[in-house]
Design an enzyme around this catalytic site. Structure first.
Site, PDB file in Angstrom:
ATOM      1  N   HIS A  78       3.220  12.662 -16.409  1.00  0.00           N
ATOM      2  CA  HIS A  78       2.675  12.752 -17.831  1.00  0.00           C
ATOM      3  C   HIS A  78       2.104  14.035 -18.240  1.00  0.00           C
ATOM      4  O   HIS A  78       1.507  14.883 -17.477  1.00  0.00           O
ATOM      5  CB  HIS A  78       1.699  11.640 -18.185  1.00  0.00           C
ATOM      6  CG  HIS A  78       0.608  11.811 -17.264  1.00  0.00           C
ATOM      7  ND1 HIS A  78      -0.569  12.504 -17.892  1.00  0.00           N
ATOM      8  CD2 HIS A  78      -0.013  11.056 -16.248  1.00  0.00           C
ATOM      9  CE1 HIS A  78      -1.634  12.495 -16.881  1.00  0.00           C
ATOM     10  NE2 HIS A  78      -1.341  11.512 -15.855  1.00  0.00           N
ATOM     11  N   ASP A  80      -0.050  14.866 -20.799  1.00  0.00           N
ATOM     12  CA  ASP A  80      -1.714  15.118 -21.338  1.00  0.00           C
ATOM     13  C   ASP A  80      -2.502  15.088 -20.253  1.00  0.00           C
ATOM     14  O   ASP A  80      -2.188  14.872 -19.017  1.00  0.00           O
ATOM     15  CB  ASP A  80      -1.751  13.828 -22.254  1.00  0.00           C
ATOM     16  CG  ASP A  80      -1.727  12.624 -21.503  1.00  0.00           C
ATOM     17  OD1 ASP A  80      -0.927  12.260 -20.857  1.00  0.00           O
ATOM     18  OD2 ASP A  80      -2.532  11.639 -22.067  1.00  0.00           O
ATOM     19  N   ASP A 117      -4.332  16.278 -12.776  1.00  0.00           N
ATOM     20  CA  ASP A 117      -3.723  14.987 -12.726  1.00  0.00           C
ATOM     21  C   ASP A 117      -3.215  15.272 -14.420  1.00  0.00           C
ATOM     22  O   ASP A 117      -4.153  15.231 -15.161  1.00  0.00           O
ATOM     23  CB  ASP A 117      -4.970  13.947 -12.734  1.00  0.00           C
ATOM     24  CG  ASP A 117      -4.710  12.544 -13.532  1.00  0.00           C
ATOM     25  OD1 ASP A 117      -3.305  12.468 -13.782  1.00  0.00           O
ATOM     26  OD2 ASP A 117      -5.665  11.996 -13.841  1.00  0.00           O
ATOM     27  N   GLU A 147      -0.452   9.391 -21.682  1.00  0.00           N
ATOM     28  CA  GLU A 147      -0.609   8.450 -20.684  1.00  0.00           C
ATOM     29  C   GLU A 147      -2.032   8.231 -20.487  1.00  0.00           C
ATOM     30  O   GLU A 147      -2.585   7.018 -20.138  1.00  0.00           O
ATOM     31  CB  GLU A 147      -0.305   9.119 -19.128  1.00  0.00           C
ATOM     32  CG  GLU A 147       0.036   8.002 -18.161  1.00  0.00           C
ATOM     33  CD  GLU A 147      -1.476   8.327 -17.137  1.00  0.00           C
ATOM     34  OE1 GLU A 147      -1.581   7.169 -16.439  1.00  0.00           O
ATOM     35  OE2 GLU A 147      -2.410   8.974 -17.601  1.00  0.00           O
ATOM     36  N   HIS A 459     -10.739  13.243 -13.853  1.00  0.00           N
ATOM     37  CA  HIS A 459     -11.393  12.658 -15.098  1.00  0.00           C
ATOM     38  C   HIS A 459     -12.762  13.150 -15.193  1.00  0.00           C
ATOM     39  O   HIS A 459     -13.337  12.671 -15.750  1.00  0.00           O
ATOM     40  CB  HIS A 459     -11.275  11.250 -15.248  1.00  0.00           C
ATOM     41  CG  HIS A 459      -9.951  10.617 -15.434  1.00  0.00           C
ATOM     42  ND1 HIS A 459      -9.631   9.217 -15.645  1.00  0.00           N
ATOM     43  CD2 HIS A 459      -8.640  11.138 -15.093  1.00  0.00           C
ATOM     44  CE1 HIS A 459      -8.310   9.147 -15.673  1.00  0.00           C
ATOM     45  NE2 HIS A 459      -7.796  10.216 -15.394  1.00  0.00           N
TER      46      HIS A 459
END
Length: 485
Positions: A78, A80, A117, A147, A459
């Protein structure tokens, strides 16, 4: 990190493309620049590409000579990234490049998420497309959009666009672990209103802040026992209400559904004569939290600063409801898997709590590899908020990916791993929402697997990727492409 430094890392082609991604802003919902980067990249290589109405991009590369009859492989990642920065950072994710650096065997960013990520997976697919010396059957690279905040790209992918039979998802975060299953999820959105009342005279306004927590991915890190800033804040507010008679004016806790809250803030009022008492209570809880989180979240920080007094605050009945709701709302692991020891089956993340201007919003993200268990937890949270008269809605449902231990591609990758490294890979699942579950529902005949390098603290601004495992990930990927029947 300057380009010369990153270009010295191996594999060179992968790291070069990862550096290009770090220079291209790509937070969720702002992916136009990175989509154009991929389209231009494919055009420069003379490869066919297309972008669908949902921002997904497909790039096709023909098989190398003699391998035209092999099964088609889809390399998927993905585009983003999660935009998280430390308090005080001026980074603008919609415009600024990510500033990266090397520390030993790790690449990380300055004060922000790194975007490994899923930038490493995307860079690996780009490296395969760009390479001229790999052996492989027909390749389709699928770059999905959005995503991290709803999986809109995966949900929107139309059937019939791809012809490959094998999907290799490169969004896993533990090198040496082959993922064959993942959790599904759903958002639980609760809202209620409150009356704003005039602040009483003789009150002092203070900003209570809880910061310095590690946070992290609300799926893969949920079992680590890290502090949730919302839970810590409201635990303290509950005692402050009882002991000091505070009045809440505003709450701002957490910022993303899929991140464990690292920071939470409350603007409150207290009688001038009780300020010393409140400060003593904050000091007491500073010690309590430091002791409870020792070795897990050692950076937790509490502060209480005087601020400009607001003209209004929350009515006392609503304040009590909010404090009780957040304190009672579940957070963390709800059940461990019975079929995969050590894997979380079900969890919930109390992600966001906001109260201002007469409106309270509380957002939870529920995950489970068992769809009925996911729905049960959603219903339990709804029941709790119903008791307080809140309105609760659900959205963002996505299915889990049921593991298939007999998968042919799993056997291929296990053999390739053994050939590359002389040892056996671990087979498992991930307590996170890989797109495989959604994509597999649209393309039910795909044989799917997920693997990648080691990424820690995704994150969060502590996100980092281990350089040595990127080399192993690339070696395995090259071997799998060469040996897929």
């Amino acid at each position: 990190m300057n380009p010369t430094e990153i270009y010295n890392l191996e594999p060179g082609l992968l790291w070069k493309n990862f550096h290009r991604l770090t220079e291209t802003p790509r937070p969720s919902h702002h992916e136009e620049a990175v989509q154009q980067l991929i389209l231009d990249f494919a055009d420069d290589l003379g490869l066919a590409s297309e972008r669908d109405a949902h921002g997904n991009i497909i790039v096709r590369k023909a098989a190398t000579a003699g391998m035209e009859g092999r099964k088609g492989v889809i390399l998927q990642g993905h585009l983003d990234m999660v935009p998280q920065a430390n308090a005080g950072s001026s980074h603008d994710f919609a415009r600024d490049p990510i500033k990266t650096r090397v520390e030993g065997d790790w690449v990380l960013a300055d004060e922000t998420t790194l975007g490994a990520d899923n930038g490493i997976g995307v860079a690996a697919a780009m490296a395969v497309l760009e390479s001229t010396d790999l052996e492989h059957g027909p390749i389709e690279a699928l770059f999905t959009s959005n995503e991290e905040d709803g999986m809109a790209g995966a949900f929107g992918l139309a059937p019939g666009l791809l012809s490959g039979e094998i999907l290799i998802n490169m969004d896993s975060e533990d090198e040496g672990v082959l993922c064959i299953g993942c959790a599904g999820g759903a958002n639980v959105n609760s809202e209620l209103s409150y009356r704003e009342v005039a602040a009483r005279e003789g009150m002092v306004a203070l900003e209570l802040s809880i910061t310095g927590l590690k946070g992290g991915h609300s799926g893969v890190d949920i079992h680590r026992g890290r502090g949730n800033a919302n839970k810590l804040l409201f635990r303290l507010l509950g005692e402050a209400r009882k002991q000091c008679g505070i009045a809440l004016a505003r709450v701002d806790g957490g910022s993303l559904r899929n991140a464990i809250p690292r920071e939470a803030f409350a603007r409150l009022l207290v009688e001038t004569g009780r300020e010393v008492e409140l400060r003593a209570l904050v000091e007491t809880y500073r010690g309590i939290y430091a002791k409870e989180l020792a070795g897990t979240d050692d950076g937790v920080t509490l502060s209480l600063e005087r601020v400009e007094a607001p003209s209004n605050c929350m009515d006392s009945e609503s304040q009590q409801k909010l404090i009780d709701l957040v304190n009672a709302c579940p957070h963390g692991v709800m059940r461990m898997s019975d079929t995969m020891p050590g894997l979380v089956e079900s969890s919930t993340n109390l992600a966001i709590v906001k109260a201002e201007g007469g409106r309270i919003q509380v957002y939870n993200l529920v995950r489970s590899s068992v769809d009925t268990a996911r729905d049960m937890i959603c219903s339990a949270i709804e029941s709790l908020f119903n008791l307080a008269g809140a309105q609760t809605t659900f959205d963002g449902h996505y299915p889990g990916w049921q593991p298939n231990p007999e998968s042919p591609v799993l056997q291929t990758v296990l053999g390739a791993y053994r050939d590359c490294f002389g040892s056996d890979a671990e087979v498992g699942g991930i307590h996170a929402g890989l797109e495989c579950g959604i994509l597999g529902a649209t393309y039910p005949d795909w044989d799917m697997i997920s693997f990648g390098p080691t990424i820690r603290y995704p994150h969060s601004p502590d996100e980092r990727v281990q350089i040595s495992t990127v080399s192993r990930f690339w070696e395995l990927l090259v071997r799998v492409l060469a040996t897929t029947p």
